[in-house]
Design a protein around this motif. Structure first.
Motif, PDB file in Angstrom:
ATOM      1  N   GLU A 220       0.943  -1.447  -0.067  1.00 57.51           N
ATOM      2  CA  GLU A 220      -0.081  -0.177  -0.226  1.00 57.51           C
ATOM      3  C   GLU A 220       1.148   1.284   0.173  1.00 57.51           C
ATOM      4  O   GLU A 220       0.823   2.179  -1.094  1.00 57.51           O
ATOM      5  CB  GLU A 220      -0.458   0.307   1.161  1.00 57.51           C
ATOM      6  N   SER A 221       1.840   0.638   0.802  1.00 55.66           N
ATOM      7  CA  SER A 221       2.790   2.694   1.153  1.00 55.66           C
ATOM      8  C   SER A 221       3.253   3.170  -0.361  1.00 55.66           C
ATOM      9  O   SER A 221       3.592   3.460  -0.525  1.00 55.66           O
ATOM     10  CB  SER A 221       3.924   2.414   2.211  1.00 55.66           C
ATOM     11  N   GLU A 222       3.913   1.696  -1.188  1.00 52.80           N
ATOM     12  CA  GLU A 222       4.206   1.749  -2.172  1.00 52.80           C
ATOM     13  C   GLU A 222       3.366   1.798  -3.155  1.00 52.80           C
ATOM     14  O   GLU A 222       3.761   3.396  -3.795  1.00 52.80           O
ATOM     15  CB  GLU A 222       5.014   0.313  -3.315  1.00 52.80           C
ATOM     16  N   ASN A 223       2.254   1.874  -2.845  1.00 51.51           N
ATOM     17  CA  ASN A 223       1.004   2.721  -4.514  1.00 51.51           C
ATOM     18  C   ASN A 223       0.885   3.997  -3.894  1.00 51.51           C
ATOM     19  O   ASN A 223       0.720   4.997  -4.348  1.00 51.51           O
ATOM     20  CB  ASN A 223      -0.182   2.238  -3.147  1.00 51.51           C
ATOM     21  N   GLU A 224       1.244   4.377  -2.400  1.00 54.00           N
ATOM     22  CA  GLU A 224       1.001   5.551  -2.082  1.00 54.00           C
ATOM     23  C   GLU A 224       1.698   6.991  -2.572  1.00 54.00           C
ATOM     24  O   GLU A 224       1.335   7.586  -2.498  1.00 54.00           O
ATOM     25  CB  GLU A 224       1.016   5.699  -0.167  1.00 54.00           C
ATOM     26  N   GLU A 225       3.036   5.996  -2.605  1.00 54.09           N
ATOM     27  CA  GLU A 225       3.616   6.751  -2.833  1.00 54.09           C
ATOM     28  C   GLU A 225       3.776   7.383  -4.341  1.00 54.09           C
ATOM     29  O   GLU A 225       3.716   8.974  -5.271  1.00 54.09           O
ATOM     30  CB  GLU A 225       5.242   6.409  -2.910  1.00 54.09           C
ATOM     31  N   ASP A 232      -1.022  10.096   8.149  1.00 55.83           N
ATOM     32  CA  ASP A 232       0.212   9.494   8.912  1.00 55.83           C
ATOM     33  C   ASP A 232       0.788   8.500  10.034  1.00 55.83           C
ATOM     34  O   ASP A 232       0.111   8.481  10.660  1.00 55.83           O
ATOM     35  CB  ASP A 232       0.836  10.985   9.824  1.00 55.83           C
ATOM     36  N   GLN A 233       1.601   7.949   9.116  1.00 53.03           N
ATOM     37  CA  GLN A 233       1.659   6.423   9.772  1.00 53.03           C
ATOM     38  C   GLN A 233       2.954   6.660  11.223  1.00 53.03           C
ATOM     39  O   GLN A 233       2.577   5.852  12.255  1.00 53.03           O
ATOM     40  CB  GLN A 233       2.652   5.518   8.664  1.00 53.03           C
ATOM     41  N   SER A 234       3.676   7.840  11.411  1.00 50.69           N
ATOM     42  CA  SER A 234       4.943   7.305  12.590  1.00 50.69           C
ATOM     43  C   SER A 234       3.506   7.998  13.564  1.00 50.69           C
ATOM     44  O   SER A 234       3.497   7.651  14.886  1.00 50.69           O
ATOM     45  CB  SER A 234       5.543   8.412  12.753  1.00 50.69           C
ATOM     46  N   ALA A 235       2.427   8.379  13.887  1.00 49.27           N
ATOM     47  CA  ALA A 235       1.996   9.257  14.766  1.00 49.27           C
ATOM     48  C   ALA A 235       0.981   8.272  15.524  1.00 49.27           C
ATOM     49  O   ALA A 235       0.413   8.228  16.785  1.00 49.27           O
ATOM     50  CB  ALA A 235       0.741  10.226  14.692  1.00 49.27           C
ATOM     51  N   THR A 236       0.274   6.715  14.827  1.00 49.80           N
ATOM     52  CA  THR A 236      -0.117   5.803  15.401  1.00 49.80           C
ATOM     53  C   THR A 236       1.211   4.333  16.421  1.00 49.80           C
ATOM     54  O   THR A 236       2.332   4.480  16.066  1.00 49.80           O
ATOM     55  CB  THR A 236      -0.821   4.699  14.381  1.00 49.80           C
ATOM     56  N   THR A 237       0.666   4.274  17.732  1.00 50.29           N
ATOM     57  CA  THR A 237       1.248   3.521  18.047  1.00 50.29           C
ATOM     58  C   THR A 237       0.860   2.088  18.214  1.00 50.29           C
ATOM     59  O   THR A 237      -0.652   1.857  18.557  1.00 50.29           O
ATOM     60  CB  THR A 237       1.565   3.529  19.751  1.00 50.29           C
ATOM     61  N   LYS A 238       1.305   1.500  17.893  1.00 49.96           N
ATOM     62  CA  LYS A 238       1.308  -0.304  17.073  1.00 49.96           C
ATOM     63  C   LYS A 238       1.329  -0.857  18.730  1.00 49.96           C
ATOM     64  O   LYS A 238       2.707  -0.936  19.385  1.00 49.96           O
ATOM     65  CB  LYS A 238       1.997  -0.499  16.249  1.00 49.96           C
ATOM     66  N   ILE A 239       0.539  -1.994  18.938  1.00 44.84           N
ATOM     67  CA  ILE A 239       0.610  -2.765  20.145  1.00 44.84           C
ATOM     68  C   ILE A 239       1.103  -3.898  19.214  1.00 44.84           C
ATOM     69  O   ILE A 239       0.791  -4.211  18.376  1.00 44.84           O
ATOM     70  CB  ILE A 239      -0.499  -2.764  20.613  1.00 44.84           C
ATOM     71  N   ILE A 240       1.903  -4.957  19.959  1.00 41.65           N
ATOM     72  CA  ILE A 240       2.332  -5.844  19.983  1.00 41.65           C
ATOM     73  C   ILE A 240       2.510  -7.111  20.594  1.00 41.65           C
ATOM     74  O   ILE A 240       2.538  -6.904  21.680  1.00 41.65           O
ATOM     75  CB  ILE A 240       3.895  -6.021  19.112  1.00 41.65           C
TER      76      ILE A 240
END
Length: 555
Positions: A220-225, A232-240
């Motif tokens: 998806e990010s390749e398509n978005e480019e 804004d991907q960086s703002a989300t905190t990812k829980i693992i």
């Protein structure tokens, strides 16, 4: 239920005699003399030589140690360290000289094995256990030894035992050299993760779908480019979720996996004669058994030293990499101070060092990538923390090579744990006696340390024994049975060796609880209702002590 032994009424006369002090004795030797074909006996008086307790050393015999104990008036509890600072073998590391910035990231010793033979060379053992080397990476060990790591792949694990328990840690995904506080505004040391449980099959599903998701995101990010940025991907905190402490101890369930690990050199194996953990006499999960970790990117094993400062072995199964950080044992107290400052318990809490704090304190940090098939050897006492870079599984266990550095650090941590009221997972006194009984030691430093520990153990036992007898307390002998574990105090978790203070918690169920002397007296100052069990005859310990001698290399 009856207590383990009936308590005889105390003879008041005997008590009085004992309280009057220890009687001196005159030893009479009958010496046979041949004279003019007739045998006569000559009576000779021998003055008992009693060495004061403070002058006793490992050069003395067990009889002399016991005699010195009997001749000593000890007020209250006798407490001496099992470690003698004069015997220390720690490397000299100068901390006063500032280390230039570029040297605070020293290169990690990495060994590339040319052949299978190199893995079994004594030089490798020497290098890994050298007190100066905090950590050693053995690159591609699995390939050199033809280890089939596929046996530990997620697919194989699911096929072998899909319902097996997995402990899960839920964590926030962040870069390996960062650890943000809850507000996300500053770097900090505490790193919390909540604990839950699942099965291998369910975690495997999560691990796989997390990988698929990531592929999808990349696409998806390749398509978005090409088009517009949508979020804004960086703002989300990812829980693992990190699958940890998976127990592979059952030889029936994990036969092919455990058999494969026998291909390792002896000093790295889960079990070997020169490994102190093979002389515990019982299982310590994750230490003398294998544990497995299943990871997604960002899975963190927070900062720690291994239980009782033992060495550890860790193999990355892959397919992804892991990133490691390690600091020499020499600096553990400085790291402990940082933990205190940040309100997190060094021994039992979760913390992730802020690298800048370490560098500004002149503490060098090894930082390296462990690729699939690489084995990481963590030397005794090394402080380390690990983060998964990719999707991978790891297997790990502890070893206690019988050398002076490992033994010293294990005993030191044993005593520090007692101060901190933290359980020593390795019962070091029990292990030391087992080692003395079964292993021939040819290294002088190691021998002196173990002998000193045994001597201190005898002193503690004899003085406590005499105090109990003088107070009219009956001691019941109950010898140990095969595979009987070591004992710990039910209250303070200290190891209780030989003299057990036992109470019966409820009369109907016959449950007996072991305490140390202090905790038993805290409940009952006169030890009423407490049975004292003795697991070894003192003569037995004396024999072991006297026959434990330094053997020469040639024999």
């Amino acid at each position: 239920g009856k207590p383990p032994c009936s308590l005889a009424p105390v003879d008041p006369l005997k008590l009085k005699a004992l309280s009057m002090g220890l009687s001196k004795e005159l030893k009479i030797l009958l010496i046979k003399i041949e004279s003019a074909g007739r045998q006569t006996f000559n009576i000779s008086e021998v003055e008992e030589q009693r060495i004061p307790l403070c002058k006793i050393s490992i050069k003395n015999t067990a009889t002399e140690v016991i005699r010195a104990c009997k001749g000593t008036r000890v007020k209250g509890k006798f407490k001496e360290s099992f470690v003698l600072p004069a015997f220390s073998v720690k490397p000299n590391i100068d901390i006063d000289i500032p280390i230039p910035r570029e040297k605070l990231n020293p290169p990690t010793p990495s060994i590339y094995l040319e052949s299978k033979r190199d893995a079994f060379s004594p030089v490798l053992l020497q290098f890994c256990t050298d007190p100066k080397n905090a950590v050693t990476v053995i690159r591609g060990l699995a390939g050199s030894l033809r280890l089939n790591l596929g046996l530990f792949s997620t697919k194989s694990l699911v096929e072998a035992n899909s319902d097996h328990a997995v402990e899960v840690r839920t964590q926030v995904q962040q870069p390996a050299d960062e650890n943000w506080d809850s507000s996300g505004s500053a770097q900090t040391w505490p790193c919390e993760s909540s604990r839950s449980h699942t099965t291998i099959a369910k975690y495997a599903q999560y691990q796989a779908s997390s990988f698929q998701e990531s592929l999808q995101e990349e696409k998806e990010s390749e398509n978005e480019e090409e088009g517009e940025q949508t979020s804004d991907q960086s703002a989300t905190t990812k829980i693992i979720k990190f699958g940890t402490n998976i127990d592979l101890s059952d030889p029936k369930r994990w036969k092919p996996q455990l058999q494969e690990l026998l291909k390792l050199p002896a000093f790295m194996r889960v079990e070997s004669s020169n490994n102190m953990l093979s002389h515990v006499g019982h299982t310590i999960l994750g230490m003398n058994t294998v544990q497995l970790y299943m990871k997604v990117p960002g899975s963190r094993t927070p900062g720690h030293q291994e239980n009782n400062n033992f060495c550890s072995v860790n193999i990355n199964i892959g397919p992804g990499d892991c990133e490691w950080f390690a600091v020499h044992e020499h600096y553990w107290e400085a790291i402990n101070k940082f933990c205190e400052k940040h309100g997190v318990d060094y021994l039992t809490g979760s913390w992730w060092p802020v690298l800048e704090d370490l560098y500004s304190s002149n503490i060098p940090v090894y930082r390296f990538i462990q690729r699939p098939g690489d084995l990481v050897w963590i030397n005794a006492g090394t402080v380390h923390w690990v983060q998964a870079v990719g999707w991978c599984n790891n297997i790990a266990w502890n070893v206690g090579p019988l050398n002076s550095y490992q033994y010293q650090l294990a005993l030191e941590r044993f005593e520090w744990n007692e101060v901190k009221k933290v359980k020593s997972i390795v019962p070091m006194i029990h292990v030391s006696w087992n080692v003395a009984r079964t292993i021939k030691i040819n290294d002088q430093d190691t021998f002196k340390m173990i002998k000193h520990c045994l001597m201190q153990s005898i002193k503690h036992i004899q003085i406590l024994r005499d105090q109990l007898v003088a107070a009219g307390k009956k001691i019941c002998y109950q010898s140990r049975v095969k595979d009987e574990p070591a004992y710990y105090c039910n209250e303070c978790d200290v190891e209780v060796f030989d003299l057990l203070f036992v109470t019966s918690e409820n009369s109907s169920k016959k449950t007996y609880v072991v305490h140390c002397e202090d905790c038993a007296r805290a409940k009952s100052p006169s030890l009423a209702g407490v049975v004292v069990l003795e697991q070894y005859r003192i003569e037995e310990l004396m024999r072991t002590y006297d026959s434990f001698v330094l053997v020469s290399n040639t024999s």
